[in-house]
Design a protein around this motif. Structure first.
Motif, PDB file in Angstrom:
ATOM      1  N   GLN A   8       0.554  -1.191  -0.493  1.00  0.00           N
ATOM      2  CA  GLN A   8       0.292  -0.006  -0.053  1.00  0.00           C
ATOM      3  C   GLN A   8       0.861   1.913  -0.263  1.00  0.00           C
ATOM      4  N   LEU A   9       1.491   1.329   1.457  1.00  0.00           N
ATOM      5  CA  LEU A   9       3.368   2.204   0.619  1.00  0.00           C
ATOM      6  C   LEU A   9       2.849   2.881  -1.157  1.00  0.00           C
ATOM      7  N   CYS A  10       3.551   1.701  -1.394  1.00  0.00           N
ATOM      8  CA  CYS A  10       4.056   1.543  -2.918  1.00  0.00           C
ATOM      9  C   CYS A  10       2.716   2.033  -3.306  1.00  0.00           C
ATOM     10  N   ILE A  11       1.538   1.352  -3.362  1.00  0.00           N
ATOM     11  CA  ILE A  11       0.866   2.393  -4.266  1.00  0.00           C
ATOM     12  C   ILE A  11      -0.052   3.630  -3.889  1.00  0.00           C
ATOM     13  N   ILE A  12       0.667   4.568  -2.325  1.00  0.00           N
ATOM     14  CA  ILE A  12       0.298   5.247  -2.675  1.00  0.00           C
ATOM     15  C   ILE A  12       1.351   6.679  -3.321  1.00  0.00           C
ATOM     16  N   SER A  13       2.548   5.598  -3.029  1.00  0.00           N
ATOM     17  CA  SER A  13       3.723   6.558  -3.837  1.00  0.00           C
ATOM     18  C   SER A  13       3.656   6.336  -5.804  1.00  0.00           C
ATOM     19  N   TYR A  54      -7.918  -5.976  -2.954  1.00  0.00           N
ATOM     20  CA  TYR A  54      -8.458  -5.409  -1.705  1.00  0.00           C
ATOM     21  C   TYR A  54      -7.723  -4.244  -1.102  1.00  0.00           C
ATOM     22  N   GLU A  55      -6.720  -4.295  -1.281  1.00  0.00           N
ATOM     23  CA  GLU A  55      -5.491  -3.182  -1.238  1.00  0.00           C
ATOM     24  C   GLU A  55      -5.997  -1.300  -1.575  1.00  0.00           C
ATOM     25  N   LEU A  56      -6.563  -1.563  -2.487  1.00  0.00           N
ATOM     26  CA  LEU A  56      -6.910  -0.686  -3.145  1.00  0.00           C
ATOM     27  C   LEU A  56      -8.150   0.147  -2.096  1.00  0.00           C
ATOM     28  N   VAL A  57      -9.194  -0.907  -2.485  1.00  0.00           N
ATOM     29  CA  VAL A  57     -10.236  -0.446  -1.369  1.00  0.00           C
ATOM     30  C   VAL A  57     -10.112  -0.088   0.240  1.00  0.00           C
ATOM     31  N   GLU A  58      -9.160  -1.129   0.551  1.00  0.00           N
ATOM     32  CA  GLU A  58      -8.767  -0.235   2.133  1.00  0.00           C
ATOM     33  C   GLU A  58      -7.813   0.771   2.314  1.00  0.00           C
ATOM     34  N   ILE A  59      -7.474   1.622   1.593  1.00  0.00           N
ATOM     35  CA  ILE A  59      -6.534   2.942   1.218  1.00  0.00           C
ATOM     36  C   ILE A  59      -7.796   3.324   1.193  1.00  0.00           C
ATOM     37  N   PHE A  60      -8.814   3.532  -0.193  1.00  0.00           N
ATOM     38  CA  PHE A  60      -9.984   4.454  -0.040  1.00  0.00           C
ATOM     39  C   PHE A  60     -10.270   4.310   1.731  1.00  0.00           C
ATOM     40  N   PHE A  97      -7.086   8.133  -0.052  1.00  0.00           N
ATOM     41  CA  PHE A  97      -7.775   8.262  -1.338  1.00  0.00           C
ATOM     42  C   PHE A  97      -8.207   9.771  -1.079  1.00  0.00           C
ATOM     43  N   LYS A  98      -8.759  10.379  -2.504  1.00  0.00           N
ATOM     44  CA  LYS A  98      -9.472  11.019  -2.141  1.00  0.00           C
ATOM     45  C   LYS A  98     -10.838  10.876  -2.280  1.00  0.00           C
ATOM     46  N   GLN A  99     -11.620  11.154  -1.497  1.00  0.00           N
ATOM     47  CA  GLN A  99     -13.179  10.747  -1.761  1.00  0.00           C
ATOM     48  C   GLN A  99     -14.335  11.502  -2.927  1.00  0.00           C
ATOM     49  N   PHE A 100     -14.535  10.878  -3.639  1.00  0.00           N
ATOM     50  CA  PHE A 100     -15.030  11.893  -5.263  1.00  0.00           C
ATOM     51  C   PHE A 100     -16.554  11.216  -4.737  1.00  0.00           C
ATOM     52  N   ASP A 101     -17.456  12.450  -5.413  1.00  0.00           N
ATOM     53  CA  ASP A 101     -18.324  11.679  -5.525  1.00  0.00           C
ATOM     54  C   ASP A 101     -18.928  10.734  -6.586  1.00  0.00           C
ATOM     55  N   GLY A 102     -20.016   9.849  -6.137  1.00  0.00           N
ATOM     56  CA  GLY A 102     -19.733   9.063  -7.118  1.00  0.00           C
ATOM     57  C   GLY A 102     -19.061   7.561  -7.077  1.00  0.00           C
ATOM     58  N   ALA A 103     -18.180   7.718  -5.925  1.00  0.00           N
ATOM     59  CA  ALA A 103     -17.252   6.594  -5.699  1.00  0.00           C
ATOM     60  C   ALA A 103     -18.847   5.362  -5.444  1.00  0.00           C
ATOM     61  N   GLN A 104     -17.588   4.255  -6.177  1.00  0.00           N
ATOM     62  CA  GLN A 104     -18.645   3.422  -5.854  1.00  0.00           C
ATOM     63  C   GLN A 104     -18.894   2.285  -4.764  1.00  0.00           C
ATOM     64  N   LEU A 105     -19.967   1.374  -4.392  1.00  0.00           N
ATOM     65  CA  LEU A 105     -20.090   0.887  -3.324  1.00  0.00           C
ATOM     66  C   LEU A 105     -18.612  -0.157  -2.929  1.00  0.00           C
ATOM     67  N   GLY A 106     -18.061  -0.153  -2.418  1.00  0.00           N
ATOM     68  CA  GLY A 106     -16.625  -1.430  -1.975  1.00  0.00           C
ATOM     69  C   GLY A 106     -15.559  -0.612  -2.803  1.00  0.00           C
ATOM     70  N   GLY A 107     -15.700   0.467  -3.110  1.00  0.00           N
ATOM     71  CA  GLY A 107     -14.321   0.863  -3.543  1.00  0.00           C
ATOM     72  C   GLY A 107     -14.433   2.036  -4.515  1.00  0.00           C
ATOM     73  N   PRO A 108     -13.052   2.554  -4.826  1.00  0.00           N
ATOM     74  CA  PRO A 108     -12.488   4.170  -5.085  1.00  0.00           C
ATOM     75  C   PRO A 108     -13.224   3.803  -6.872  1.00  0.00           C
ATOM     76  N   LYS A 109     -13.573   5.041  -7.115  1.00  0.00           N
ATOM     77  CA  LYS A 109     -14.158   5.205  -8.704  1.00  0.00           C
ATOM     78  C   LYS A 109     -12.617   5.790  -9.629  1.00  0.00           C
ATOM     79  N   ASN A 110     -12.313   6.542  -8.546  1.00  0.00           N
ATOM     80  CA  ASN A 110     -11.176   7.177  -9.008  1.00  0.00           C
ATOM     81  C   ASN A 110     -10.004   7.094  -7.699  1.00  0.00           C
ATOM     82  N   GLY A 111      -8.514   6.342  -9.069  1.00  0.00           N
ATOM     83  CA  GLY A 111      -7.286   6.608  -7.276  1.00  0.00           C
ATOM     84  C   GLY A 111      -6.714   8.525  -7.921  1.00  0.00           C
ATOM     85  N   GLU A 112      -6.677   9.276  -6.472  1.00  0.00           N
ATOM     86  CA  GLU A 112      -5.829  10.299  -6.000  1.00  0.00           C
ATOM     87  C   GLU A 112      -6.052  10.357  -4.896  1.00  0.00           C
TER      88      GLU A 112
END
Length: 270
Positions: free
Chosen positions: A169-174, A205-211, A216-231
């Motif tokens: 997850q640190l690698c994903i953030i970087s 799962y690691e992406l969802v957990e970071i979200f 991750f920034k919380q965007f409008d319209g984020a999907q249930l259980g996970g991010p729509k965008n990674g920022e």
């Protein structure tokens, strides 16, 4: 005479911590022991001008030496402490100034904010099973002692998040800090409905957990259980800076890049 004996005892304890760290971090700088022990003037430029930070490090180092821990716990906590001390010494020698002395001063009936948070970081590092994370605990510890913009309560929150992040997850953030923004459009549906995506479930799962940790920034319209965008959110960007995640090795970053590309390539073609 008693003071000299206490100084010698303190040096022995600090030297023991340095030796215990070598299995993970290798040989320490030749001037580190003098810096930590408050050696003769001129050993380290910063040592003469920043006694609060060196005194805090010295107390923590001697406490580490006195503790009863499992062998691998000793190695982990010693390695994190030694690398943090080296990073601090480097900053002082380059002319950087530690944060306000208030951070290092004991409070009525309590320890200083510095000792409380720095010991908290070392405790987390002691129990960290992914030893690749230890170097970034060290960088976090170092930068907390120089950044006046980080309140004590904020540093405690950041430490909680770091403790729960895996090395991947640190690698994903970087990775996201470098790419700025990625689209995970339809990933949620793919991982629910497509059997051939099971091989990537751990990564998703690691992406969802970071979200969910608001890294991750919380965007409008984020999907249930996970991010729509990674920022990265403001928290994510601050963690990236404080842990200096830009220094994660390229080979580890490539693993993240390869997984994202593999998932994109495996998407059903319309």
């Amino acid at each position: 005479m008693k003071d000299l004996e206490q100084d010698d005892s303190g040096k022995e304890k600090l030297n023991k911590v340095i030796k215990n760290s070598m299995e993970i971090v290798g040989a320490a700088s030749g001037t580190l022991l003098g810096f930590l022990a408050g050696g003769p003037a001129g050993v380290v430029i910063g040592a003469a001008v920043s006694p609060p930070i060196t005194n805090t490090l010295k107390r923590l180092g001697t406490e580490i030496s006195d503790r009863i821990m499992a062998p691998r716990e000793i190695v982990r906590i010693s390695a994190t402490y030694v690398k943090a001390a080296e990073f601090i010494m480097e900053k002082l020698n380059s002319g950087e100034k530690p944060r306000n002395e208030k951070f290092f001063l004991a409070k009525p009936n309590d320890r200083s904010s510095a000792e409380t948070i720095l010991e908290g970081i070392l405790q987390k590092a002691k129990n960290e099973r992914e030893e690749k994370k230890l170097l970034y605990y060290s960088r976090f510890l170092c930068n907390i002692t120089f950044d006046d913009s980080i309140e004590f309560e904020q540093s405690v929150t950041y430490l909680k998040i770091i403790d729960n992040l895996s090395y991947q997850q640190l690698c994903i953030i970087s990775y996201l800090a470098d790419k700025k923004r990625l689209s995970f459009e339809n990933w949620n549906r793919l991982f629910r409905n497509e059997a051939n995506f099971e091989q990537f479930l751990d990564f998703y799962y690691e992406l969802v957990e970071i979200f969910e940790m608001k890294v991750f920034k919380q965007f409008d319209g984020a999907q249930l259980g996970g991010p729509k965008n990674g920022e990265l959110s403001l928290i994510g960007k601050k963690l990236y800076d404080l842990m200096e995640l830009d220094k994660i090795p390229l080979e580890d970053m490539k693993i993240v890049d390869d997984k994202i590309k593999a998932i994109e390539d495996a998407k059903p073609k319309n």
